[in-house]
Scaffold this active site. Structure first.
Site, short mmCIF file in Angstrom:
data_model
loop_
_atom_site.label_atom_id
_atom_site.label_comp_id
_atom_site.label_asym_id
_atom_site.label_seq_id
_atom_site.Cartn_x
_atom_site.Cartn_y
_atom_site.Cartn_z
N TYR A 1 -1.40 -0.59 10.21
CA TYR A 1 -1.65 -1.07 8.65
C TYR A 1 -0.22 -0.52 8.17
O TYR A 1 0.25 -1.35 7.17
CB TYR A 1 -2.67 -0.27 8.24
CG TYR A 1 -2.85 -0.45 6.97
CD1 TYR A 1 -3.56 -1.66 6.59
CD2 TYR A 1 -2.86 0.33 5.87
CE1 TYR A 1 -3.89 -1.88 5.06
CE2 TYR A 1 -3.24 0.26 4.43
CZ TYR A 1 -3.79 -0.97 4.16
OH TYR A 1 -4.23 -1.30 2.75
N ILE B 1 -7.73 3.37 -3.95
CA ILE B 1 -8.69 2.56 -4.80
C ILE B 1 -10.16 2.58 -4.45
O ILE B 1 -10.38 2.32 -3.17
CB ILE B 1 -8.27 1.21 -5.03
CG1 ILE B 1 -6.66 1.37 -5.28
CG2 ILE B 1 -8.99 0.42 -6.05
CD1 ILE B 1 -6.40 1.87 -6.64
N SER C 1 0.81 -1.14 -0.05
CA SER C 1 0.13 -0.11 0.02
C SER C 1 0.94 1.25 0.11
O SER C 1 1.97 1.21 0.48
CB SER C 1 -0.95 0.18 1.11
OG SER C 1 -1.36 1.38 1.31
N LYS D 1 2.32 -3.15 5.97
CA LYS D 1 2.45 -2.69 4.59
C LYS D 1 3.87 -2.56 4.16
O LYS D 1 4.28 -3.05 3.21
CB LYS D 1 1.41 -1.72 3.93
CG LYS D 1 0.06 -2.37 4.16
CD LYS D 1 -0.32 -3.46 3.24
CE LYS D 1 -1.62 -3.83 3.22
NZ LYS D 1 -2.11 -5.07 2.43
#
Length: 250
Positions: free
Chosen positions: A158, A191, A145, A162
């Site tokens: 997160y 996205i 990401s 990532k």
């Protein structure tokens, strides 16, 4: 049957019942790959992806497995080999968000996000790479990401997971290159998925202001890159991180 230069190749896509994973599974199916659709709980959605994949003229299998649990991962790999005979492509896409500020983040929130986004890639790659190494051909593609490259507010868990995937990608690429297995990472930006749909409007506006192309991407934007990395034309690309983010990180 779709005419393809990838006859009988088999792809596992973790977390492929919806979102980016679903788009990847269907793009690979359109390119002639037999598909293993993986989900933890959303079996109905996974079966819908299976049916759509089969409409492309390929075989498709649904395997319900928690990819943070090694016994489940072993079952996923064994079921794939038993039903489809081989494993050529592994896309480590399973992911989850549990956002909160660092000062208020619980140990459970940290552990869950690291397990789903990072540990699952380790477990799946560990077991699938054994099959690929024997075949002397394979593609492992990890979905990282922009958060792993840049950091993101309220997402220390997160972002850490990532970013960890990037180091994992490079180390695994070095180990597996001599066996004909490439390992690469793709780092999507914002996205249009269920996750972004739930973003508060002010956060969406802030995100759009940071993207030079001034729009969010679509799942297919990511899926098309995955399909390239999964094929023969990407044979000399390994250990790389490719961004799909409209210029967010550059």
């Amino acid at each position: 049957m779709v005419e393809t230069d990838t006859p009988n190749r088999v792809a596992i896509v973790t977390g492929s019942s919806r979102g980016i994973g679903r788009a990847i599974a269907l793009e690979l199916a359109r390119g002639g790959h037999h598909i293993v659709v993986n989900c933890k709980s959303n079996l109905g959605a996974a079966q819908e992806v299976q049916e759509e994949a089969m409409s492309c003229g390929v075989r498709a299998l649904v395997v319900q497995a928690d990819v943070t649990v090694e016994a489940d991962v072993k079952s996923l790999v064994e079921a794939t080999c038993a039903e489809l005979g081989r494993i050529d492509v592994l896309v480590n896409n399973a992911g989850v968000l549990q956002d909160t500020f660092l000062a208020f983040m619980s140990e459970q929130q940290w552990d869950t996000v690291l397990d789903v986004n990072l540990k699952s890639a380790f477990l799946c790659s560990k077991h699938a790479s054994k099959v690929m190494a024997k075949q002397r051909w394979g593609r492992i593609i990890n979905i990282s990401s922009a958060a792993g490259l840049m950091g993101d507010t309220m997402r220390t868990n997160y972002s850490a997971a990532k970013a960890g995937l990037l180091g994992f990608t490079k180390a695994a690429a070095r180990e597996l290159a001599a066996r004909g297995v490439t390992v690469n990472a793709v780092a999507p930006g914002f996205i249009e998925t269920d996750m972004t749909a739930e973003m508060p409007v002010p956060r969406k506006e802030q995100a759009l202001a940071r993207i030079p192309m001034q729009r969010f991407g679509a799942p297919d934007d990511v899926a098309r890159l995955i399909a390239f990395l999964a094929g023969d034309k990407a044979a000399y690309i390994t250990g790389q991180v490719l961004s799909v983010d409209g210029g967010l990180h550059m």
